[in-house]
Each structure stands twice: as C-alpha cells, then as structure tokens.
Write a protein that holds these residues in place. Structure first.
Motif, short mmCIF file in Angstrom:
data_model
loop_
_atom_site.label_atom_id
_atom_site.label_comp_id
_atom_site.label_asym_id
_atom_site.label_seq_id
_atom_site.Cartn_x
_atom_site.Cartn_y
_atom_site.Cartn_z
N LYS A 47 0.83 -1.21 0.00
CA LYS A 47 0.00 0.00 0.00
C LYS A 47 0.86 1.26 0.00
N SER A 48 2.02 1.21 0.64
CA SER A 48 2.90 2.38 0.64
C SER A 48 3.52 2.60 -0.74
N LEU A 49 3.74 1.50 -1.48
CA LEU A 49 4.34 1.60 -2.81
C LEU A 49 3.30 1.92 -3.88
N LYS A 50 2.09 1.41 -3.72
CA LYS A 50 1.05 1.60 -4.74
C LYS A 50 -0.30 1.77 -4.03
N PRO A 51 -0.58 2.97 -3.50
CA PRO A 51 -1.79 3.19 -2.71
C PRO A 51 -3.09 2.87 -3.43
#
Length: 329
Positions: A153-157
């Motif tokens: 989620k931090s890389l691709k919200p």
C-alpha cells in the motif's frame, strides 16, 4: 518473493493443490459438459505473463491452470493471486492436496518487502494474497501478511488488496492485526457446511472458529468474504443455513464453486452441480439472504474476477471514488 513452485511430477503438493486439479487434467469422461477449459488469451494476459517470467514469480492462477486466468488477467482491471509463506501446510484437509509437514521451512523474512515490490511493478489493479496454514508460527503468519499489505500500500496506494487467510488457530489478536493492516478485503473460507466439517477439514479447523474469525475481521471495519465448495454431499437446507450463518457475522461477499477431487486419495465428488443450480444460489444469496454480492458457478473459485470487479466498484463507490469502467471480454 519465494516463487510458488509446482509439485514434482508424480507427487502432490504446491499452491496448485490448494485449488484442486486443473480442469485440463481431468479425463474427458469425468467432465460434465459445462466444465470446459478455455485457452487464455489477450494483450494484458500476454503482458502480465511476461512480467511473471521476468521476475521469476509464479501465481496460484498459473500453477492451478485456473480456467478463469484469461478473464482475470485481461481487461481494465487485471487481477492475480499470490502465495505467501511457502507451499507447505501444517494441516491436512481432505479436499486439498498441498504438501503437509508439522515443521515447514521457516518463513522468508524478506518476502513481504520483495513480494510487495514485485506486485507494485505489475500492471494489476487488484491482488489477492493467500497462504497455507502456518500453525508453527506464533501468530500463524498474521504479521507476515500485514507487513506485505502495508508495504504494498505504501508503494502503490491505488491497488486494492484482498487477503484470503487461514484461521490463525482462532487467535483473534492475529485476526485484528491483519484486518487493521490496510487491506481492503478480509477473506476466509468456511469451505463446507457444518455437518461435513469433520470429514472435509483438518481437526484444527472448524465451522464455529471460521465464523468467529470472520466476525472479528468485520468488527475491524473491513469488507469480508467467504466461500463454499459444492459437490461434497451437502443438502440445500445446509447450504441455506451456512449462508444465514455467514450473513449473521457480517459477510459481504459470498462465492460458491464446484469441488474437484485433486487425487484418488482425497474426498470423492458426490455431485457435479449444474450451472442452473449455481445460478439459483446466486440469486438466493443476493435477494433472500442479503449478501452484497454472490459469485456462483462451477468454475468460480475464492479469487474470481467477477467478484473482484464488483468488490472494486463497491469499495470505490462507498469511498466516493470513481468505480472501474466495465469492459467486454
């Protein structure tokens, strides 16, 4: 990520075994006419397949030769199902031919970051993370799941993440930890009706425990999902009772699919349920029981594009975002 490896020829096991045999592996004489495998095709399928090879990763979709792979990997919302925590389960359910061992290899501590980084580079919009049971780990693997979700989620919200989980031995702290990790959908399969649980599932799994896992996940405010296999000897009344019990603990999405015997050593198929009967259960689940969505059909599996497309639209609409555009296959 530790690749999901196929079983050695002549043996059972691996992530493919979790979904039963491929339809292509069944002799033609064993297949009713509605169980026909379609050849995967399409531009996005080709692109994603190439990405998998380049990254040396495998998906449950490929390993099981899932008949829905062309549908799931194509169109405006490509999806994939990824295995975590290795391919060896600490349990031995009689419907599943995955490798079993009381002491599997230790989990790869780098897998959450490596897996999240790989998925973020893929051209997918919805990913399902799943695993074998890991009763050898203190939290059943909950934190491993949670770290994968939070990193992804931090890389691709924008990606939507579903976790198809074990029952964590009924450890509700483990359930809460994963449910609050940032995932969008918490899925845990009830598998079969209450009467058949002792015959179908490992003794460490049971009907009430699975219901309580789903109830606890729902308390965390996430969407919840469960699945039932048909063709194991269940009655219509038992299917209805299971639907009612799942809805009572707040399950939003329900799927029904055909059980297929993975090897002669596993439970026999009692019945090949017709597409018409599956359609009956879809309508009944939505209109009578009140699930927000039901995916029901002989080839439907826990992670199925139609359900994921609906879930994506439902989540985005509930959050006031634009839902994904419908597309033709």
């Amino acid at each position: 990520m530790q690749p999901a490896s196929a079983a050695t020829p002549g043996t059972t096991g691996g992530p493919a075994a979790m979904l039963g045999p491929s339809l292509g592996a069944l002799p033609n004489s064993s297949k009713p006419p509605w169980l026909r495998q379609r050849a995967p095709q399409g531009e996005k399928y080709t692109e994603l397949f190439a990405q998998m090879r380049e990254l040396k990763l495998a998906t449950v979709c490929e390993e099981a030769q899932c008949p829905n792979i062309g549908e799931c990997w194509n169109g405006s919302m490509a999806t994939a199902t990824i295995m975590l925590l290795g391919d060896t389960c600490t349990r031995g359910c009689r419907f599943c031919a995955v490798n079993t061992n009381r002491t599997p290899a230790p989990a790869d501590a780098d897998e959450p970051v490596n897996t999240a980084t790989a998925i973020a580079s893929w051209n997918v919009d919805y990913v399902v993370l799943t695993s074998v049971d890991r009763d050898d780990m203190p939290d059943g693997g909950s934190d491993h799941f949670a770290r994968t979700v939070s990193t992804l989620k931090s890389l691709k919200p924008s990606i939507l993440v579903e976790c198809l989980t074990p029952d964590f031995r009924g450890d509700m702290a483990a359930v809460r930890h994963l449910a609050s990790s940032g995932l969008d959908v918490f899925a845990h399969n009830i598998e079969t009706v209450a009467r058949l649980q002792p015959r179908v599932r490992d003794p460490r799994a049971n009907y009430t425990q699975s219901l309580e896992v789903l109830r606890e996940a729902k308390r965390a405010g996430v969407y919840t999902k469960s699945s039932l296999m048909l063709g194991l000897g269940e009655s219509d009344e038992e299917i209805i009772d299971t639907m009612l019990d799942l809805r009572d603990v707040g399950v939003d999405i329900f799927t029904l699919g055909q059980y297929l015997q993975p090897t002669p050593n596993h439970l026999d198929v009692s019945e090949f349920v017709t597409p018409e009967k599956f359609e009956h259960w879809r309508t009944y689940g939505e209109e009578v029981i009140g699930f927000r969505y039901v995916a029901s059909g002989p080839m439907v599996r826990s992670s199925y594009k139609a359900g994921e497309f609906f879930l994506s639209a439902m989540i985005k609409t509930d959050r006031g975002e634009a839902p994904p555009a419908a597309h033709q296959h």
